[in-house]
Write a protein that holds these residues in place. Structure first.
Motif, PDB file in Angstrom:
ATOM      1  N   VAL A 215     -13.505 -18.719  93.374  1.00 23.10           N
ATOM      2  CA  VAL A 215     -14.231 -19.832  93.074  1.00 23.10           C
ATOM      3  C   VAL A 215     -15.637 -19.549  92.878  1.00 23.10           C
ATOM      4  O   VAL A 215     -16.018 -19.049  93.957  1.00 23.10           O
ATOM      5  CB  VAL A 215     -13.951 -21.158  93.676  1.00 23.10           C
ATOM      6  N   ASP A 216     -16.327 -19.940  91.869  1.00 24.52           N
ATOM      7  CA  ASP A 216     -17.791 -19.720  91.786  1.00 24.52           C
ATOM      8  C   ASP A 216     -18.291 -21.142  92.525  1.00 24.52           C
ATOM      9  O   ASP A 216     -18.246 -22.340  92.165  1.00 24.52           O
ATOM     10  CB  ASP A 216     -18.380 -19.779  90.488  1.00 24.52           C
ATOM     11  N   PRO A 217     -18.995 -20.664  93.698  1.00 22.43           N
ATOM     12  CA  PRO A 217     -19.786 -21.863  94.379  1.00 22.43           C
ATOM     13  C   PRO A 217     -20.625 -22.981  93.562  1.00 22.43           C
ATOM     14  O   PRO A 217     -20.645 -23.829  93.819  1.00 22.43           O
ATOM     15  CB  PRO A 217     -20.181 -21.119  95.392  1.00 22.43           C
ATOM     16  N   GLU A 218     -21.312 -22.175  92.658  1.00 25.80           N
ATOM     17  CA  GLU A 218     -22.290 -23.144  91.959  1.00 25.80           C
ATOM     18  C   GLU A 218     -21.486 -24.081  90.990  1.00 25.80           C
ATOM     19  O   GLU A 218     -21.617 -25.279  90.974  1.00 25.80           O
ATOM     20  CB  GLU A 218     -23.186 -22.324  91.202  1.00 25.80           C
ATOM     21  N   VAL A 219     -20.400 -23.686  90.331  1.00 20.25           N
ATOM     22  CA  VAL A 219     -19.654 -24.373  89.405  1.00 20.25           C
ATOM     23  C   VAL A 219     -19.031 -25.502  90.285  1.00 20.25           C
ATOM     24  O   VAL A 219     -18.845 -26.568  90.050  1.00 20.25           O
ATOM     25  CB  VAL A 219     -18.546 -23.546  88.796  1.00 20.25           C
ATOM     26  N   ARG A 220     -18.419 -24.944  91.542  1.00 21.18           N
ATOM     27  CA  ARG A 220     -17.908 -25.913  92.515  1.00 21.18           C
ATOM     28  C   ARG A 220     -18.805 -26.846  92.868  1.00 21.18           C
ATOM     29  O   ARG A 220     -18.279 -28.350  93.006  1.00 21.18           O
ATOM     30  CB  ARG A 220     -17.163 -25.106  93.726  1.00 21.18           C
TER      31      ARG A 220
END
Length: 300
Positions: A215-220
């Motif tokens: 998972v992309d942390p920024e998108v999350r």
């Protein structure tokens, strides 16, 4: 010695539906997954790959591919849902077993529409609904195994009632490991704020199958701040190729290796919709990355 059998799935080619003009045709998926160096695949949505066992076997054999599992959704917490769920399970389990697969990944239906974000039912289950879901899964897992010889692997999912680490434990506590175990989807667990390593440590005997994704942390963070539906999150690139996201793969694969089990680990990067030319390069890079994580149990 453990064996982590790594494969891929139609999801990593942007496939969410049995038939959709935005998706990669199944023949191209099969050609490209084989070209990426994988031999294990999943069925994906029932009807995407041929449903005639002889034809599907021919398609797989001609490319040196094998089937690990089928996939189906459940809504067993709802009243009078058994017959509808079992009807879908029968189709998937029968085809899976006929072409040599040994698992069916069971996913909880989402409480909100992934495309529109419309709320379809409350976010949380009542105690009675939890009991219907867990008892129903015990019955389903037993029937699947006794009728078709396939194992039920339950897949926690974003925007569903079995999503967070806490709800994963509640589900496991209410189900019988003889017939129902966990498809640990590393991306969905991380997306919902959970700790994959903690789940492996707490319930090592219930790890029956893996979906590998990051998972992309920024998108999350954006998803959490704005309470975005899962479909919109995927379009924003929530699921990304390793090693660009979380969780870190080497510690996770090492933890699985220490369990001394044979387990499928299917790369499943949500990419719907995507350019038809995007999946193949990502699949090749991901295979090379996973093979280079330094975990001897990893097999392709």
């Amino acid at each position: 010695m453990s064996s982590i059998l790594v494969g891929s799935a139609p999801d990593s080619w942007g496939v969410w539906f049995p038939d959709n003009p935005q998706q990669t045709p199944y023949t191209r998926f099969l050609d490209e997954v084989a070209a990426s160096g994988y031999q294990w695949i999943e069925l994906g949505p029932y009807g995407y790959l041929p449903t005639d066992p002889a034809r599907l076997t021919e398609e797989l054999d001609s490319r040196g591919l094998k089937l690990s599992a089928g996939t189906v959704f459940e809504h067993l917490h709802q009243d009078d849902s058994w017959d509808a769920v079992w009807s879908q399970i029968e189709d998937v389990a029968k085809l899976t077993a006929a072409v040599g697969g040994s698992h069916v990944v069971v996913i909880p239906e989402m409480w909100r529409d992934p495309a529109t974000g419309a709320t379809l039912e409350p976010r949380d289950l009542t105690d009675e609904q939890w009991l219907r879901k867990t008892r129903g899964m015990n019955e389903l897992g037993k029937a699947m195994f006794e009728t078709y010889g396939v194992r039920a692997q339950y897949h926690p999912h974003a925007d569903s009632h079995v999503d967070t680490e806490e709800n994963v434990y509640r589900f496991l506590d209410g189900t019988d490991g003889e017939y129902v175990n966990l498809c640990l989807d590393t991306g969905h667990i991380a997306y919902c704020g959970g700790d994959n390593l903690a789940i492996i440590e707490r319930a090592p005997e219930r790890i029956g199958y893996l979906h590998l994704k990051q998972v992309d942390p920024e998108v999350r963070a954006k998803v959490e701040a704005e309470d975005l539906p899962f479909g919109e999150a995927v379009k924003l690139g929530a699921m990304t190729e390793p090693p660009l996201g979380i969780p870190e793969m080497p510690p996770l694969l090492e933890a699985i290796d220490r369990l001394n089990i044979d387990v499928f680990a299917i790369v499943e990067q949500d990419m719907y919709p995507c350019s038809p030319d995007a999946p193949l390069p990502i699949a090749k890079r991901t295979r090379n990355y996973l093979g280079g994580c330094g975990v001897g149990a990893v097999r392709f």
